[in-house]
Design an enzyme around this catalytic site. Structure first.
Site, PDB file in Angstrom:
ATOM      1  N   THR A   1      -5.990   0.712   8.896  1.00 36.36           N
ATOM      2  CA  THR A   1      -5.936   0.052  10.195  1.00 36.36           C
ATOM      3  C   THR A   1      -4.849   0.704  11.043  1.00 36.36           C
ATOM      4  OG1 THR A   1      -6.643  -1.993   9.119  1.00 36.36           O
ATOM      5  CG2 THR A   1      -5.732  -2.165  11.352  1.00 36.36           C
TER       6      THR A   1
ATOM      7  N   ASP B   1       0.821  -1.208   0.000  1.00 34.54           N
ATOM      8  CA  ASP B   1       0.000   0.000   0.000  1.00 34.54           C
ATOM      9  C   ASP B   1       0.855   1.257   0.000  1.00 34.54           C
ATOM     10  OD1 ASP B   1       0.905  -0.667   2.559  1.00 34.54           O
ATOM     11  OD2 ASP B   1      -0.933  -0.029   3.573  1.00 34.54           O
ATOM     12  N   ARG B   2       1.934   1.247   0.760  1.00 29.82           N
ATOM     13  CA  ARG B   2       2.791   2.435   0.852  1.00 29.82           C
ATOM     14  C   ARG B   2       3.585   2.646  -0.442  1.00 29.82           C
ATOM     15  NH1 ARG B   2       5.464   1.859   6.770  1.00 29.82           N
ATOM     16  NH2 ARG B   2       5.599   4.143   6.644  1.00 29.82           N
TER      17      ARG B   2
END
Length: 266
Positions: A138, A115-116
């Protein structure tokens, strides 16, 4: 059309991209389902094929599939979904033709979450100069991306819902409350619920503003702050720390990798 799956720790977001429209890359539809590594390809298919049909999209309309995941166990079942029901071998973000193609200037480059990395790719394409990307998931992550598009490191903090869960779960009398903006501008609460909300919400805003100020000082050059994730819009209404809010940053990162993979194949 491109089907992209962004697998987070809490939810899997599927997005259907139209890559050939006059306006360029465009999300035609998106759907969300709770992340469960045990969910089989067949179970995904029962759910997803019905949603595609509602949009008037057939299996044959899907020409490319890409998966980005921070839950490694989920990749196998999504690969089964793609191969069994769409007859497509999916791209996996960070692997093969879907390699990130960015410099990862940290001590352990292989530890960077999908994701990063995807946020880094999309943010660099969409915004100029040095960037700080804040992703509310999250966990809440703060990532430094320099003007060349290199990932330079960042910060991982508990997500606001995790913080609230820890507060409620470890106290005997505090009630569960919803995350929302406090109902009053006062930071001195007059009842238990307001006091909790003030502490969680304004405490989180103060943390963000403080960490971003420290990151900007360390970067030493002007840096735009780009926010993404489910709570970005809520926080944007109560702080001026963000220069842009882009809810689809991770999905756009997947689409960019898919487009690059298509160009390599030509």
């Amino acid at each position: 059309m491109l089907l992209a799956a962004d697998v987070g720790n809490t939810n899997v977001v599927f997005a259907l991209f139209d890559l050939q429209g006059e306006e360029g890359r465009r999300i035609k539809a998106r759907w969300r389902i709770a992340t469960d590594p045990r969910r089989t390809g067949d179970e995904y298919a029962v759910w997803l094929l019905q949603l595609l049909a509602i949009e008037g999209v057939t299996r044959e309309d899907i020409t490319q599939i890409i998966v980005g995941s921070v839950v490694p166990r989920a990749i196998h079942n999504l690969t089964t979904l793609a191969e069994k029901y769409f007859r497509i071998t999916p791209l996996v973000a960070g692997e093969g033709d879907a390699a990130y193609g960015i410099a990862v200037d940290v001590d352990q480059p292989n530890s960077l979450g999908a994701d990063r990395a995807l946020n880094t790719i999309a943010a660099h394409e969409k915004f100029e100069g040095d960037l700080i990307v804040v992703d509310f998931g999250t966990a809440t992550t703060f990532d430094a991306v320099d003007f060349t598009g290199a990932y330079k490191g960042g910060i991982i903090a508990p997500g606001i819902n995790l913080s609230l869960d820890a507060l409620v779960g470890n106290t005997a009398k505090l009630p569960r409350i919803a995350i929302e903006a406090p109902r009053t501008d006062s930071v001195i609460g007059r009842n238990t619920e307001d006091q909790m909300l003030i502490g969680v919400f304004w405490g989180y805003v103060a943390m963000m503003e403080g960490l971003i100020a420290r990151m900007r000082a360390e970067i030493g050059r002007p840096a735009k702050v780009v926010a993404t994730g489910g709570l970005a819009i809520l926080f944007d209404k109560h702080t001026d720390i963000f220069d842009a809010v882009d809810a689809d940053l991770t999905l756009d990162g997947l689409a960019i990798l898919a487009e690059r993979a298509s160009q390599k194949a030509k």
